[in-house]
Design a protein around this motif. Sequence first.
Motif, short mmCIF file in Angstrom:
data_model
loop_
_atom_site.label_atom_id
_atom_site.label_comp_id
_atom_site.label_asym_id
_atom_site.label_seq_id
_atom_site.Cartn_x
_atom_site.Cartn_y
_atom_site.Cartn_z
N GLU A 109 -5.87 62.72 22.48
CA GLU A 109 -4.96 63.86 22.91
C GLU A 109 -3.61 63.03 23.78
O GLU A 109 -3.85 61.85 24.43
CB GLU A 109 -5.91 64.77 23.83
N ILE A 110 -2.68 63.71 24.03
CA ILE A 110 -1.48 63.40 24.98
C ILE A 110 -1.21 64.27 25.81
O ILE A 110 -1.06 65.90 25.35
CB ILE A 110 -0.29 63.21 23.98
N ILE A 111 -1.41 64.22 27.16
CA ILE A 111 -0.64 65.13 28.07
C ILE A 111 0.73 64.46 28.50
O ILE A 111 0.90 63.28 29.00
CB ILE A 111 -1.63 65.14 29.48
N ALA A 112 1.51 65.10 27.91
CA ALA A 112 3.13 64.80 28.05
C ALA A 112 3.44 65.40 29.60
O ALA A 112 3.72 66.71 29.67
CB ALA A 112 3.98 65.09 27.08
N GLY A 113 4.24 64.48 30.49
CA GLY A 113 4.94 64.94 31.80
C GLY A 113 6.08 64.12 32.00
O GLY A 113 6.29 63.23 31.39
N ARG A 114 6.54 64.51 33.03
CA ARG A 114 7.90 63.97 33.57
C ARG A 114 7.71 62.53 34.41
O ARG A 114 8.54 61.83 34.60
CB ARG A 114 8.94 65.08 33.95
N GLY A 115 6.43 62.62 34.84
CA GLY A 115 6.13 61.66 35.76
C GLY A 115 6.58 61.85 37.40
O GLY A 115 7.53 62.21 37.54
N VAL A 173 -12.13 61.67 29.05
CA VAL A 173 -11.80 60.80 29.96
C VAL A 173 -10.03 60.70 29.95
O VAL A 173 -9.57 60.53 28.75
CB VAL A 173 -12.15 59.32 29.87
N GLY A 174 -9.33 60.58 31.16
CA GLY A 174 -7.94 60.53 30.96
C GLY A 174 -7.40 59.46 31.70
O GLY A 174 -7.88 58.84 32.90
N ILE A 175 -6.49 58.65 31.31
CA ILE A 175 -5.77 57.53 31.88
C ILE A 175 -4.32 57.75 32.04
O ILE A 175 -3.69 58.15 31.12
CB ILE A 175 -5.98 56.16 31.01
N GLY A 176 -4.01 57.55 33.38
CA GLY A 176 -2.48 57.97 33.60
C GLY A 176 -1.59 56.64 33.48
O GLY A 176 -2.13 55.55 33.42
N THR A 217 1.38 60.70 29.93
CA THR A 217 2.25 59.94 29.33
C THR A 217 3.78 60.32 29.97
O THR A 217 3.91 61.42 29.93
CB THR A 217 2.44 60.13 27.75
N VAL A 218 4.43 59.41 30.68
CA VAL A 218 5.80 59.72 31.16
C VAL A 218 6.60 59.70 29.83
O VAL A 218 7.50 58.99 29.39
CB VAL A 218 6.13 58.72 32.07
N LEU A 219 6.69 60.78 29.31
CA LEU A 219 7.34 61.04 28.12
C LEU A 219 8.99 60.90 28.20
O LEU A 219 9.67 60.66 27.28
CB LEU A 219 7.16 62.33 27.36
N SER A 220 9.60 61.15 29.47
CA SER A 220 10.87 61.34 29.69
C SER A 220 11.61 59.76 29.60
O SER A 220 12.62 59.85 28.99
CB SER A 220 11.21 61.51 31.24
N SER A 221 10.86 58.81 29.70
CA SER A 221 11.28 57.54 29.47
C SER A 221 10.40 56.73 28.26
O SER A 221 10.83 55.53 28.19
CB SER A 221 11.17 56.55 30.94
#
Length: 357
Positions: A109-115, A47-50, A83-87
């Motif tokens: 787990e982490i899915i790291a993105g710019r958003g 399960v993933g949560i944005g 995860t909006v890692l940029s901020s």
Amino acid sequence: MTFEIGISTFGEITSDPTTGIAPSAEQRTREIIAEAVFAEDVGLDVVGIGEHQRFDYVPATPAVLLSAIAAKTERIRLTSAVTVLSSADPVRTFQDFATLDLISNGRAEIIAGRGSFTDSFPLFGFDLNDYADLFREKLELLVAIRNTNPITWSGKFRAPLHNADVAPRPVQKKMPIWVGVGGTPSSGARAGRMGLPLAYGVLFGPLDGALPVREAFEAAAERNGKDLATMPTMLHGHGFVARTSQQARDISYPYLRAGFGENSRQRDNGIHLPRDQFDALTSPHAGLITGSPQEVIDKLLLQHQLYGNMRIIINMGMGGVPHLEHLKAIELLGTEVAPAVRREIAAQSPVPREPQS
């Protein structure tokens, strides 16, 4: 790695297109937890949560909501999406998900993105002109924190670390960190260079529209001496499952249209989605994973053939699909779609891949 199928949510708060009434944040939170628990009950894998930093979305801190799910489940994997890692602060991000890993006995787990939304940048004091550089530096730091402790590090956007003990440490020796990308090949290449697994969205347009991302990912990995066998890929898309194709489209369309209109105002005051366009997007070679169980099985198998992915996560509640209808879709995904897809892919004898690097 066995093929995995799961669900995701952005936790949006959308006015019901029939009644005009929007659920409370408390109601949406309870429903998200219940849907995730049910997903485990019917045999789904993840399960993933944005993350969104807006009043019309619940999960500003996915790790907290995932921890509530962890306390009620035993097996299902728990990931941000994304995860909006940029901020964010990579130190705090790692601590949050390491704590989740401890609570869940090694399922974080982490899915790291710019958003795709930029609300978090002014909220946390970051300049959008630094959009790309922020993500690059913070992703490198997050991976370094996972791989090395204590850590000494310096960069441009946060205070340096001098022999810093970043605690707690997770149960997993290498908690999975995926790179979340849209349709930009250069983002896929970044994951390939770093030897990280790739999570990419196949949302609208043709089903093969993200193939340039895959090609850039694999080419960069090979150029940099990375082992693709240890770098799985996952896909993330919107969809819905119902007993018949017509039911799947008729149930999900009004809510998907409402969600993209009401919750995507950052993009030109919302995304307009006419019914004929929606129906075209549910066709066998288009991006929406919407249809009967057999139609969804066929599309997931075609995706796997195209991308070689070992996981798919489907957002089936976009726009506030009523809770009971959403549960029915989750049940069909878990009891009919997932077993058939797993059997077919297992019969193809894929090369095992580990979900971390």
